[in-house]
Design a protein around this motif. Structure first.
Motif, mmCIF file in Angstrom:
data_model
loop_
_atom_site.group_PDB
_atom_site.id
_atom_site.type_symbol
_atom_site.label_atom_id
_atom_site.label_comp_id
_atom_site.label_asym_id
_atom_site.label_seq_id
_atom_site.Cartn_x
_atom_site.Cartn_y
_atom_site.Cartn_z
ATOM 1 N N GLN A 1 0.816 -1.218 0.000
ATOM 2 C CA GLN A 1 0.000 0.000 0.000
ATOM 3 C C GLN A 1 0.850 1.269 0.000
ATOM 4 O O GLN A 1 0.426 2.306 -0.503
ATOM 5 C CB GLN A 1 -0.939 -0.008 1.218
ATOM 6 N N ARG A 2 2.068 1.210 0.549
ATOM 7 C CA ARG A 2 2.869 2.425 0.683
ATOM 8 C C ARG A 2 3.242 3.034 -0.660
ATOM 9 O O ARG A 2 3.273 4.260 -0.815
ATOM 10 C CB ARG A 2 4.128 2.133 1.514
ATOM 11 N N VAL A 3 3.513 2.181 -1.663
ATOM 12 C CA VAL A 3 3.899 2.740 -2.970
ATOM 13 C C VAL A 3 2.679 3.311 -3.692
ATOM 14 O O VAL A 3 2.790 4.288 -4.442
ATOM 15 C CB VAL A 3 4.667 1.696 -3.832
ATOM 16 N N ILE A 4 1.513 2.745 -3.413
ATOM 17 C CA ILE A 4 0.271 3.283 -3.991
ATOM 18 C C ILE A 4 0.060 4.707 -3.471
ATOM 19 O O ILE A 4 -0.254 5.630 -4.229
ATOM 20 C CB ILE A 4 -0.927 2.382 -3.604
ATOM 21 N N GLU A 5 0.274 4.876 -2.159
ATOM 22 C CA GLU A 5 0.083 6.193 -1.545
ATOM 23 C C GLU A 5 1.200 7.161 -1.938
ATOM 24 O O GLU A 5 0.950 8.320 -2.280
ATOM 25 C CB GLU A 5 0.020 6.047 -0.017
ATOM 26 N N ALA A 6 2.451 6.679 -1.910
ATOM 27 C CA ALA A 6 3.592 7.562 -2.190
ATOM 28 C C ALA A 6 3.513 8.133 -3.604
ATOM 29 O O ALA A 6 3.897 9.279 -3.839
ATOM 30 C CB ALA A 6 4.900 6.798 -1.998
ATOM 31 N N ARG A 7 2.987 7.342 -4.533
ATOM 32 C CA ARG A 7 2.897 7.778 -5.934
ATOM 33 C C ARG A 7 1.568 8.447 -6.242
ATOM 34 O O ARG A 7 1.325 8.839 -7.388
ATOM 35 C CB ARG A 7 3.102 6.573 -6.864
ATOM 36 N N GLY A 8 0.690 8.547 -5.242
ATOM 37 C CA GLY A 8 -0.621 9.179 -5.454
ATOM 38 C C GLY A 8 -1.422 8.493 -6.545
ATOM 39 O O GLY A 8 -2.085 9.148 -7.341
ATOM 40 N N MET A 9 -1.366 7.164 -6.552
ATOM 41 C CA MET A 9 -2.061 6.431 -7.623
ATOM 42 C C MET A 9 -3.567 6.500 -7.440
ATOM 43 O O MET A 9 -4.067 6.543 -6.320
ATOM 44 C CB MET A 9 -1.645 4.950 -7.608
ATOM 45 N N LEU A 10 -4.266 6.515 -8.564
ATOM 46 C CA LEU A 10 -5.715 6.369 -8.565
ATOM 47 C C LEU A 10 -6.006 4.874 -8.629
ATOM 48 O O LEU A 10 -5.552 4.190 -9.556
ATOM 49 C CB LEU A 10 -6.310 7.086 -9.773
ATOM 50 N N GLU A 11 -6.729 4.349 -7.649
ATOM 51 C CA GLU A 11 -7.057 2.919 -7.633
ATOM 52 C C GLU A 11 -8.386 2.715 -8.346
ATOM 53 O O GLU A 11 -9.388 3.332 -7.988
ATOM 54 C CB GLU A 11 -7.108 2.406 -6.203
ATOM 55 N N VAL A 12 -8.384 1.856 -9.365
ATOM 56 C CA VAL A 12 -9.560 1.673 -10.221
ATOM 57 C C VAL A 12 -9.898 0.195 -10.334
ATOM 58 O O VAL A 12 -9.015 -0.645 -10.554
ATOM 59 C CB VAL A 12 -9.305 2.261 -11.635
ATOM 60 N N SER A 13 -11.176 -0.112 -10.190
ATOM 61 C CA SER A 13 -11.668 -1.478 -10.331
ATOM 62 C C SER A 13 -12.482 -1.615 -11.612
ATOM 63 O O SER A 13 -13.249 -0.724 -11.961
ATOM 64 C CB SER A 13 -12.540 -1.854 -9.134
ATOM 65 N N ALA A 14 -12.346 -2.764 -12.272
ATOM 66 C CA ALA A 14 -13.087 -3.030 -13.503
ATOM 67 C C ALA A 14 -14.489 -3.545 -13.212
ATOM 68 O O ALA A 14 -15.267 -3.779 -14.133
ATOM 69 C CB ALA A 14 -12.325 -4.033 -14.361
ATOM 70 N N GLY A 15 -14.839 -3.741 -11.966
ATOM 71 C CA GLY A 15 -16.172 -4.246 -11.636
ATOM 72 C C GLY A 15 -16.121 -4.984 -10.319
ATOM 73 O O GLY A 15 -15.038 -5.253 -9.795
ATOM 74 N N ASP A 16 -17.289 -5.295 -9.792
ATOM 75 C CA ASP A 16 -17.345 -6.005 -8.514
ATOM 76 C C ASP A 16 -17.125 -7.498 -8.747
ATOM 77 O O ASP A 16 -18.019 -8.339 -8.513
ATOM 78 C CB ASP A 16 -18.671 -5.721 -7.803
#
Ligand code: ADE
Length: 252
Positions: free
Chosen positions: A121-136
């Motif tokens: 999770q730290r690299v997701i936050e450090a890079r300010g990534m947008l987390e996107v899901s293709a569906g449930d």
């Protein structure tokens, strides 16, 4: 400027895959968009070229290491400056046509595809990534979600769909309705008739019928979209897209 997709994956040979065909494939060959798929393993630094490790706290599976992923992202961002960095994950905001329109209007995107249990999770936050899901749904990795996202974006790029095609009337267009049903020859098939009005030549009546069909399909199949459509049409103010990629309201 060419719309540029940089995909970070452990399986670069999965790209362009289906995007090498039909509209997207032709547009790729014509240079209307560019695609580079980089192997995350190429950024591993140890002898074994390891990209993952066991999760802190215990539990099943492996987690992709933040240092290796960060090096891969840094390289992609260098080659694709200004593009948003997106991590495909079932924990992300749902992909929808509004986000697709925003992304396709931008410079491109950097897409990080996870495998195993996901990415630290730290690299997701450090890079300010947008987390996107293709569906449930849960896929075996982010690659098929990335293909899906790219397909949806690329077809909206100028010159890709060609004249005659319209992004206005299709499902999830600006009106927020599902599309009306389509029919072609033969006018009778296995005892089933094409709706009479479509053979009438009355353009206004055809348009009215299609509108009614679109509304009925949306109301019965997607009550969530129907409620949003109705709320929007009964609002004096535009409550549509906010202009923010994360879908949160714009700051006042
Ligand atoms: N990886 C696994 N499942 C996914 C999903 N639903 N969307 C995006 N990436 C994924």
């Amino acid at each position: 400027m060419t719309w540029r997709a940089s995909v970070l994956t452990l399986f670069p040979e999965m790209f362009p895959g289906p995007l090498g065909y039909s509209l997207a494939g032709r547009a790729l060959r014509e240079g209307r968009w560019a695609l580079e798929a980089a192997d995350i393993r190429g950024f591993a630094t140890d002898r074994h070229r390891s990209v993952d490790d066991t999760p802190f706290g215990g539990g099943a599976g492996m987690v992709m290491r933040p240092d290796v992923v960060d090096a891969a992202v840094a390289d992609a961002v260098n080659r694709n400056p200004g593009a948003p960095v997106i991590y495909l994950t079932p924990r992300g905001r749902l992909l929808d046509q509004g986000l697709v329109r925003q992304l396709s209007a931008g410079p491109g995107c950097v897409l990080l595809c996870g495998r195993y249990e996901g990415v630290d999770q730290r690299v997701i936050e450090a890079r300010g990534m947008l987390e996107v899901s293709a569906g449930d749904i849960v896929l075996s990795g982010g690659e098929t979600a990335a293909l899906l996202l790219l397909d949806a974006c690329v077809r909206l790029l100028p010159g890709v769909m060609g004249a005659g095609a319209s992004a206005e009337e299709e499902s999830h267009g600006p009106e927020g309705l599902l599309e009306y049903p389509h029919y072609t020859r033969p006018a009778e098939w296995q005892g089933r008739q094409v709706p009479e009005v479509l053979l009438s030549g009355h353009h206004a009546e055809v348009a009215r019928w299609r509108r009614a069909q679109a509304e009925e399909a949306t109301r019965t199949r997607r009550p969530d979209l129907w409620a949003r459509h109705q709320a929007r049409n009964n609002q004096p103010h535009d409550r549509g897209e906010t202009g923010r990629l994360d879908g949160h309201p714009a700051a006042a």
